[in-house]
Design a protein around this motif. Structure first.
Motif, short mmCIF file in Angstrom:
data_model
loop_
_atom_site.label_atom_id
_atom_site.label_comp_id
_atom_site.label_asym_id
_atom_site.label_seq_id
_atom_site.Cartn_x
_atom_site.Cartn_y
_atom_site.Cartn_z
N LEU A 1 0.84 -1.19 0.00
CA LEU A 1 0.00 0.00 0.00
C LEU A 1 0.88 1.25 0.00
N GLN A 2 1.92 1.24 0.83
CA GLN A 2 2.84 2.38 0.88
C GLN A 2 3.60 2.54 -0.43
N GLN A 3 3.96 1.43 -1.06
CA GLN A 3 4.64 1.49 -2.36
C GLN A 3 3.73 2.09 -3.42
N GLN A 4 2.45 1.70 -3.40
CA GLN A 4 1.47 2.26 -4.34
C GLN A 4 1.35 3.76 -4.16
N LYS A 5 1.25 4.19 -2.89
CA LYS A 5 1.10 5.62 -2.59
C LYS A 5 2.34 6.40 -3.06
N ALA A 6 3.52 5.85 -2.80
CA ALA A 6 4.76 6.51 -3.21
C ALA A 6 4.83 6.63 -4.73
N ALA A 7 4.44 5.58 -5.44
CA ALA A 7 4.43 5.60 -6.91
C ALA A 7 3.44 6.64 -7.43
N ALA A 8 2.28 6.73 -6.80
CA ALA A 8 1.27 7.71 -7.21
C ALA A 8 1.76 9.13 -6.97
N ARG A 9 2.40 9.37 -5.81
CA ARG A 9 2.96 10.71 -5.52
C ARG A 9 4.03 11.08 -6.53
#
Length: 161
Positions: free
Chosen positions: A141-149
């Motif tokens: 989930l944190q990886q997804q958020k970082a990629a989106a940012r």
């Protein structure tokens, strides 16, 4: 004996699964609303212990509501997500499904709506018993958020040039 009524207005509701009709009684002039719902084939849910029970859309919705408690998710968003799940099962022609598969569908919808609700539901649904399991759920989930940012940042830089 009931009089024939006249339909004044018809609208699809619940993603096309039902029709709302405004009607008028020509005899007394009373206006009222009827709802006609599509009758679909039953879906059996196979529980973890092997029991079978009929699919209950309300149960899906209530589980999602509990997960979304005190979160910025509207009841309408939850209803739509539950409708989407039920509609997808009907569209696929599913006659039976495991509770695990339904849980995965709910988790997918909650992830779209709210991260915290997703984690709440997952912790109960997947029966977390230690912090390591939470960490395993949070990492992607944190990886997804970082990629989106990162993607937003690149787009922002590209538009300011």
């Amino acid at each position: 004996r009931g009089a024939e009524t006249r339909v004044i207005d018809s609208r699809l509701i619940d993603n096309g699964a039902a029709v709302r009709r405004r009607r008028l009684c020509p005899r007394c002039g009373t206006r009222f609303t009827t709802h006609e719902r599509l009758v679909l084939h039953p879906i059996w849910v196979i529980k973890k212990d092997g029991r079978r029970e009929l699919f209950d859309r309300q149960k899906v919705e209530m589980g999602m509501m509990k997960a979304c408690e005190k979160r910025p998710v509207t009841p309408e968003q939850i209803r739509k997500a539950a409708d989407d799940i039920e509609w997808e099962l009907q569209r696929r022609g599913v006659r039976q499904i495991t509770s695990r598969e339904i849980g995965e569908m709910v988790m997918s919808k909650l992830l779209e709506l709210d991260d915290v609700a997703y984690i709440r539901f997952a912790s109960v649904y997947q029966e977390f018993d230690d912090a390591r399991r939470f960490a395993e759920l949070l990492a992607p989930l944190q990886q997804q958020k970082a990629a989106a940012r990162s993607a937003r940042s690149r787009r922002k830089k590209a538009t300011t040039r």
